[in-house]
Design a protein around this motif. Structure first.
Motif, mmCIF file in Angstrom:
data_model
loop_
_atom_site.group_PDB
_atom_site.id
_atom_site.type_symbol
_atom_site.label_atom_id
_atom_site.label_comp_id
_atom_site.label_asym_id
_atom_site.label_seq_id
_atom_site.Cartn_x
_atom_site.Cartn_y
_atom_site.Cartn_z
ATOM 1 N N SER A 140 -4.551 -19.045 7.818
ATOM 2 C CA SER A 140 -4.403 -20.482 8.099
ATOM 3 C C SER A 140 -3.157 -21.047 7.425
ATOM 4 C CB SER A 140 -5.642 -21.245 7.634
ATOM 5 O OG SER A 140 -6.753 -20.871 8.391
ATOM 6 N N TRP A 141 -2.868 -20.591 6.210
ATOM 7 C CA TRP A 141 -1.676 -21.044 5.494
ATOM 8 C C TRP A 141 -0.425 -20.677 6.287
ATOM 9 C CZ3 TRP A 141 2.657 -18.924 3.056
ATOM 10 C CH2 TRP A 141 3.320 -19.759 2.147
ATOM 11 N N TYR A 142 -0.369 -19.434 6.797
ATOM 12 C CA TYR A 142 0.777 -19.010 7.598
ATOM 13 C C TYR A 142 0.854 -19.772 8.922
ATOM 14 C CZ TYR A 142 1.895 -15.203 4.407
ATOM 15 O OH TYR A 142 2.264 -14.471 3.304
ATOM 16 N N VAL A 143 -0.273 -20.078 9.527
ATOM 17 C CA VAL A 143 -0.279 -20.876 10.763
ATOM 18 C C VAL A 143 0.355 -22.240 10.487
ATOM 19 C CG1 VAL A 143 -1.774 -22.072 12.415
ATOM 20 C CG2 VAL A 143 -2.184 -19.656 11.881
ATOM 21 N N ARG A 144 0.033 -22.839 9.355
ATOM 22 C CA ARG A 144 0.643 -24.133 9.005
ATOM 23 C C ARG A 144 2.142 -24.012 8.776
ATOM 24 N NH1 ARG A 144 -4.012 -24.270 5.817
ATOM 25 N NH2 ARG A 144 -2.829 -24.132 3.859
ATOM 26 N N ARG A 145 2.637 -22.811 8.564
ATOM 27 C CA ARG A 145 4.068 -22.561 8.378
ATOM 28 C C ARG A 145 4.736 -22.135 9.680
ATOM 29 N NH1 ARG A 145 1.585 -23.503 4.646
ATOM 30 N NH2 ARG A 145 2.411 -25.406 3.879
ATOM 31 N N GLY A 146 4.007 -22.177 10.805
ATOM 32 C CA GLY A 146 4.596 -21.865 12.106
ATOM 33 C C GLY A 146 4.309 -20.480 12.645
ATOM 34 N N TYR A 147 3.538 -19.677 11.945
ATOM 35 C CA TYR A 147 3.205 -18.333 12.421
ATOM 36 C C TYR A 147 2.012 -18.394 13.363
ATOM 37 C CZ TYR A 147 6.558 -16.317 9.262
ATOM 38 O OH TYR A 147 7.739 -15.987 8.652
ATOM 39 N N LYS A 148 1.974 -17.447 14.292
ATOM 40 C CA LYS A 148 0.880 -17.358 15.262
ATOM 41 C C LYS A 148 0.354 -15.939 15.285
ATOM 42 C CE LYS A 148 2.907 -20.884 18.139
ATOM 43 N NZ LYS A 148 3.801 -21.191 19.182
ATOM 44 N N LYS A 149 -0.946 -15.818 15.494
ATOM 45 C CA LYS A 149 -1.517 -14.491 15.700
ATOM 46 C C LYS A 149 -0.995 -13.951 17.029
ATOM 47 C CE LYS A 149 -5.971 -15.007 13.380
ATOM 48 N NZ LYS A 149 -7.434 -14.910 13.582
ATOM 49 N N THR A 150 -0.659 -12.677 17.053
ATOM 50 C CA THR A 150 -0.140 -12.062 18.273
ATOM 51 C C THR A 150 -1.229 -11.382 19.087
ATOM 52 O OG1 THR A 150 0.277 -9.954 17.180
ATOM 53 C CG2 THR A 150 2.076 -11.590 17.149
ATOM 54 N N GLY A 151 -2.390 -11.174 18.480
ATOM 55 C CA GLY A 151 -3.442 -10.400 19.124
ATOM 56 C C GLY A 151 -3.315 -8.909 18.862
ATOM 57 N N VAL A 152 -2.216 -8.517 18.222
ATOM 58 C CA VAL A 152 -2.006 -7.119 17.871
ATOM 59 C C VAL A 152 -2.683 -6.839 16.538
ATOM 60 C CG1 VAL A 152 -0.274 -5.375 17.290
ATOM 61 C CG2 VAL A 152 0.174 -7.029 19.118
ATOM 62 N N GLN A 153 -3.390 -5.731 16.478
ATOM 63 C CA GLN A 153 -4.030 -5.305 15.241
ATOM 64 C C GLN A 153 -3.479 -3.943 14.860
ATOM 65 O OE1 GLN A 153 -8.184 -5.374 16.236
ATOM 66 N NE2 GLN A 153 -8.288 -7.608 16.173
ATOM 67 N N LYS A 154 -3.265 -3.763 13.559
ATOM 68 C CA LYS A 154 -2.773 -2.481 13.054
ATOM 69 C C LYS A 154 -3.814 -1.906 12.095
ATOM 70 C CE LYS A 154 2.184 -3.478 13.159
ATOM 71 N NZ LYS A 154 3.396 -3.611 12.351
ATOM 72 N N PRO A 155 -3.974 -0.596 12.115
ATOM 73 C CA PRO A 155 -4.943 0.018 11.204
ATOM 74 C C PRO A 155 -4.537 -0.180 9.742
ATOM 75 C CG PRO A 155 -3.811 1.700 12.523
ATOM 76 C CD PRO A 155 -3.278 0.371 12.956
ATOM 77 N N PHE A 156 -5.522 -0.267 8.878
ATOM 78 C CA PHE A 156 -5.249 -0.371 7.452
ATOM 79 C C PHE A 156 -4.910 1.025 6.921
ATOM 80 C CE2 PHE A 156 -6.100 -0.524 2.962
ATOM 81 C CZ PHE A 156 -5.497 -1.716 2.605
ATOM 82 N N PRO A 157 -3.882 1.144 6.085
ATOM 83 C CA PRO A 157 -3.455 2.464 5.600
ATOM 84 C C PRO A 157 -4.290 2.962 4.404
ATOM 85 C CG PRO A 157 -1.986 0.787 4.761
ATOM 86 C CD PRO A 157 -2.963 0.085 5.678
#
Length: 190
Positions: A140-157
């Motif tokens: 949510s903090w990043y969304v308030r800074r103009g970022y959007k979820k892309t729908g892409v998910q990456k596996p956790f390493p």
């Protein structure tokens, strides 16, 4: 704590900074010290986040930089990793703010500097980052800074954890992006 009036000095890290930087990054993400701030991952992971060699690699990789923010006394208060991918997209990661100084706008200022750095140095027009899916407040903090979820998910390493373990087996990253050519985001909250 208000950090809005704190003067920040930025510089690009060099390999010799890695020894001081490693415990700083760890303190913002892991262990009890990280619980002072709101960005802790201590309930998700019990490892060191990164080791000195990993930091040296990030610092010395071409088209990559670790940016350091210090106060007027030269005390490290924040850092982040930025990079340019082969397709010209900027990457923002390893974002660490001193847990005692979180919540007053310092992180916002560092993020803005990092975006400007990537734009000036590499000419990128889009930034990407990966955030653990459970970190709703951070997303949510990043969304308030103009970022959007892309729908892409990456596996956790999971195999890349440094001297520790994951406390959950369902972790993955949400990829977020921001168009740096869009109108700036105006937000009254940190």
């Amino acid at each position: 704590m208000s950090n809005g009036s704190l003067d920040l000095n930025f510089r690009v890290a060099v390999a010799d900074d890695a020894v001081e930087l490693q415990p700083f990054v760890r303190s913002a993400y892991r262990g009890e010290s990280s619980r002072k701030g709101w960005t802790t991952e201590a309930d998700l992971l019990a490892d060191e986040r990164i080791d000195v060699e990993g930091l040296k690699e990030k610092i010395t990789t071409p088209d990559s930089a670790v940016l350091l923010a210090t106060d007027d006394a030269g005390v490290l208060v924040a850092c982040c990793e930025v990079a340019k991918s082969a397709d010209g997209v900027g990457y923002f990661g390893m974002f660490a703010v001193d847990p005692d100084r979180q919540g007053g706008g310092l992180g916002r200022r560092v993020l803005e500097y990092a975006e400007g750095y990537c734009s000036r140095v590499w000419g990128v027009t889009k930034m990407e980052m990966s955030v653990i899916w459970t970190r709703e407040e951070l997303i949510s903090w990043y969304v308030r800074r103009g970022y959007k979820k892309t729908g892409v998910q990456k596996p956790f390493p999971y195999a890349e954890l440094v001297n520790g373990v994951a406390l959950r087996d369902d972790l993955y990253f949400e990829v977020m992006e921001k168009d740096l050519t869009a109108d700036p985001v105006v937000s009254s909250t940190a």
